[in-house]
Design a protein around this motif. Structure first.
Motif, PDB file in Angstrom:
ATOM      1  N   ASN A  27     -12.048   2.531   2.478  1.00  9.97           N
ATOM      2  CA  ASN A  27     -10.680   2.023   2.315  1.00  9.97           C
ATOM      3  C   ASN A  27     -10.096   1.615   3.667  1.00  9.97           C
ATOM      4  OD1 ASN A  27     -10.631   2.327  -0.445  1.00  9.97           O
ATOM      5  ND2 ASN A  27      -9.587   4.304  -0.401  1.00  9.97           N
ATOM      6  N   GLY A  68     -11.461  -1.539   4.827  1.00  8.42           N
ATOM      7  CA  GLY A  68     -10.830  -2.653   4.132  1.00  8.42           C
ATOM      8  C   GLY A  68      -9.483  -3.014   4.731  1.00  8.42           C
ATOM      9  N   TYR A  69      -8.707  -1.987   5.086  1.00  5.34           N
ATOM     10  CA  TYR A  69      -7.408  -2.254   5.714  1.00  5.34           C
ATOM     11  C   TYR A  69      -7.581  -2.948   7.065  1.00  5.34           C
ATOM     12  CZ  TYR A  69      -6.124   1.373   2.315  1.00  5.34           C
ATOM     13  OH  TYR A  69      -5.965   2.100   1.177  1.00  5.34           O
ATOM     14  N   GLN A  83      -7.157   3.001  -6.017  1.00  8.99           N
ATOM     15  CA  GLN A  83      -6.741   1.899  -5.152  1.00  8.99           C
ATOM     16  C   GLN A  83      -6.218   0.719  -5.971  1.00  8.99           C
ATOM     17  OE1 GLN A  83      -5.876   1.549  -1.959  1.00  8.99           O
ATOM     18  NE2 GLN A  83      -7.819   1.231  -0.957  1.00  8.99           N
ATOM     19  N   SER A  95      -9.199  -4.172   0.620  1.00  2.00           N
ATOM     20  CA  SER A  95     -10.065  -3.032   0.355  1.00  2.00           C
ATOM     21  C   SER A  95     -10.791  -3.188  -0.980  1.00  2.00           C
ATOM     22  CB  SER A  95      -9.238  -1.739   0.366  1.00  2.00           C
ATOM     23  OG  SER A  95     -10.050  -0.622   0.077  1.00  2.00           O
TER      24      SER A  95
END
Length: 448
Positions: free
Chosen positions: A61, A64-65, A169, A334
């Protein structure tokens, strides 16, 4: 004006995204390790040991950010060193860079929406309070129950197979995307002054907000909803600590006292809310860790937003729009890397009930944010706190009834201590405000 700086900025974006893509392929190959190559990265992670798989998931995650953060950071450093903002022209790229890093304040504002002096009668105030109460209770009770429903209960497909939805998410993305759309549409329709702060300032609150929300959803896999509600309400303690460290805020004695009472009530509740279900010590520790991380990130979010409000004097709708914009970008990046979009859409096509739950969850979350802003703006934080306290108590009761959570007498006693502390805090704050107002009035009379 030369176009070289604009080309360099585009090259930074493309180069960074290419590196991120290569890294994504590498991570997938490492995690794959003989597994079905048709699975998404998110599905591969879910196949790992459930007690430890979350560690890899949070790292992915964060990666992804970084697809949003890294290009932005590189462009920010480049424009700062080359003084790009002072020398750029009026093209699309220069305007976008200015919008992100220096802020653009529009000169127009619809005068029909400026504050007006209104003499509301007691009856009108009562009606508005009831309106806010019903709105907050309805939206957040719906949101809370659906949150637990989606994360802890199975869905049945057309073949009668029971399956759990696992990608929290995607829920964060759907909630934030809808909230951003509503806030942006409102600002554009009302033609209010927008983006008082540089756009990137919202990213800090956004990142901490989606992290806290992710831990909040994931915690439901390890602890019951009533436990989570009580723990969420205990965030007053980390908020005070964060305020003391970051903003040097001073607190009254009653604030410390009620914070201790809240902690005591939470301990009693946790002691009396055990379900007897089998679970390892790792699972228990993970649940507590998630709740602590949730409260830490959430505390930073509120303090950072408070500083933005003080510094740039933006409206609540501007804050809602800016924060949810970055939250949508972060979660979309993400999900794209992990294949979460396709996985969630496949789940949705097989489970129609999930689509309904997800849509209502997102709507109730966005509507709840609107009612929060309206209630605080109209009646202040004291009335809002009382309404939300009643909502928390009702949410616990409904969760216990709907999902059959057991709370012993010790747990009930802890809940009573907890809510007594909350109401004591509200009363003390109201009393302190009244004393200050009387002192100020007396001082004015003496001076005149």
């Amino acid at each position: 004006m030369t176009i070289v700086p604009d080309i360099i900025i585009c090259a930074l974006i493309i180069g960074t995204l290419a590196i991120i893509h290569i890294t994504t392929v590498f991570i997938r190959n490492v995690v794959l390790d003989g597994a079905d190559s048709n699975l998404t990265l998110s599905q591969l992670i879910d196949q790992l040991n459930s007690e430890y798989g979350w560690t890899l998931k949070i790292l992915v995650n964060l990666f992804g950010y970084s697809c949003v953060l890294v290009p932005g950071l590189l462009i920010f450093q480049y424009t700062k060193r080359t003084q790009y903002l002072d020398r750029c022209g009026n093209g699309f790229i220069p305007k976008a860079v200015k919008f992100c890093f220096s802020g653009i304040e529009f000169d127009y504002i619809d005068s029909s929406h400026l504050p007006k002096s209104i003499n509301n009668t007691a009856v009108k105030d009562c009606v508005l309070v009831c309106y806010c109460f019903v709105g907050l209770m309805g939206s957040y009770l719906t949101w809370g129950l659906l949150q637990e429903r989606i994360m802890t209960q199975s869905y049945v497909n057309s073949e009668g197979k029971h399956t759990f939805f696992k990608d929290s998410q995607f829920l964060v993305f759907s909630n934030r995307a809808l909230a951003f759309g509503i806030a942006a549409a409102y600002l554009m329709t009302k033609k209010q002054s927008r983006n008082r702060a540089p756009l990137y300032k919202y990213s800090y609150a956004s990142l901490s907000n989606i992290m806290s929300t992710w831990f909040q959803y994931e915690a439901l896999k390890f602890v019951s909803f009533p436990t989570q509600v009580l723990a969420k309400s205990c965030k007053i303690i980390p908020v005070m600590l964060m305020g003391k460290i970051v903003s040097r805020t001073k607190y009254e004695f009653h604030e410390y006292f009620t914070a201790v009472l809240i902690s005591v009530g939470m301990i009693f509740f946790l002691m009396g809310s055990a379900t007897g279900a089998p679970g390892s010590s790792i699972t228990t520790i993970t649940g507590v860790l998630f709740l602590c991380l949730y409260m830490t990130f959430d505390s930073f979010t509120s303090n950072w937003q408070g500083d933005l409000f003080k510094t740039y004097k933006m409206t609540s709708m501007e804050m809602m729009c800016g924060v949810n914009l970055f939250s949508t970008l972060f979660t979309a990046a993400s999900l794209s890397i992990q294949g979460g979009f396709m996985e969630s859409l496949d789940f949705a096509t097989e489970h129609k009930k999930f689509v309904f739950d997800c849509v209502i969850l997102s709507i109730s979350s966005a509507v709840g944010q609107l009612f929060i802003f309206y209630t605080i703006a109209t009646f202040g934080p004291v009335v809002f706190t009382i309404i939300m306290t009643v909502r928390q108590a009702t949410a616990i009761i409904l969760s216990c009834i709907v999902y059959d959570h057991h709370i012993s007498n010790v747990g009930i006693f802890g809940v009573m201590i907890f809510f007594f502390a909350i109401f004591l805090r509200v009363y003390s704050q109201h009393r302190m405000q009244a004393i200050r107002k009387r002192a100020e009035a007396a001082k004015l009379r003496m001076n005149t």
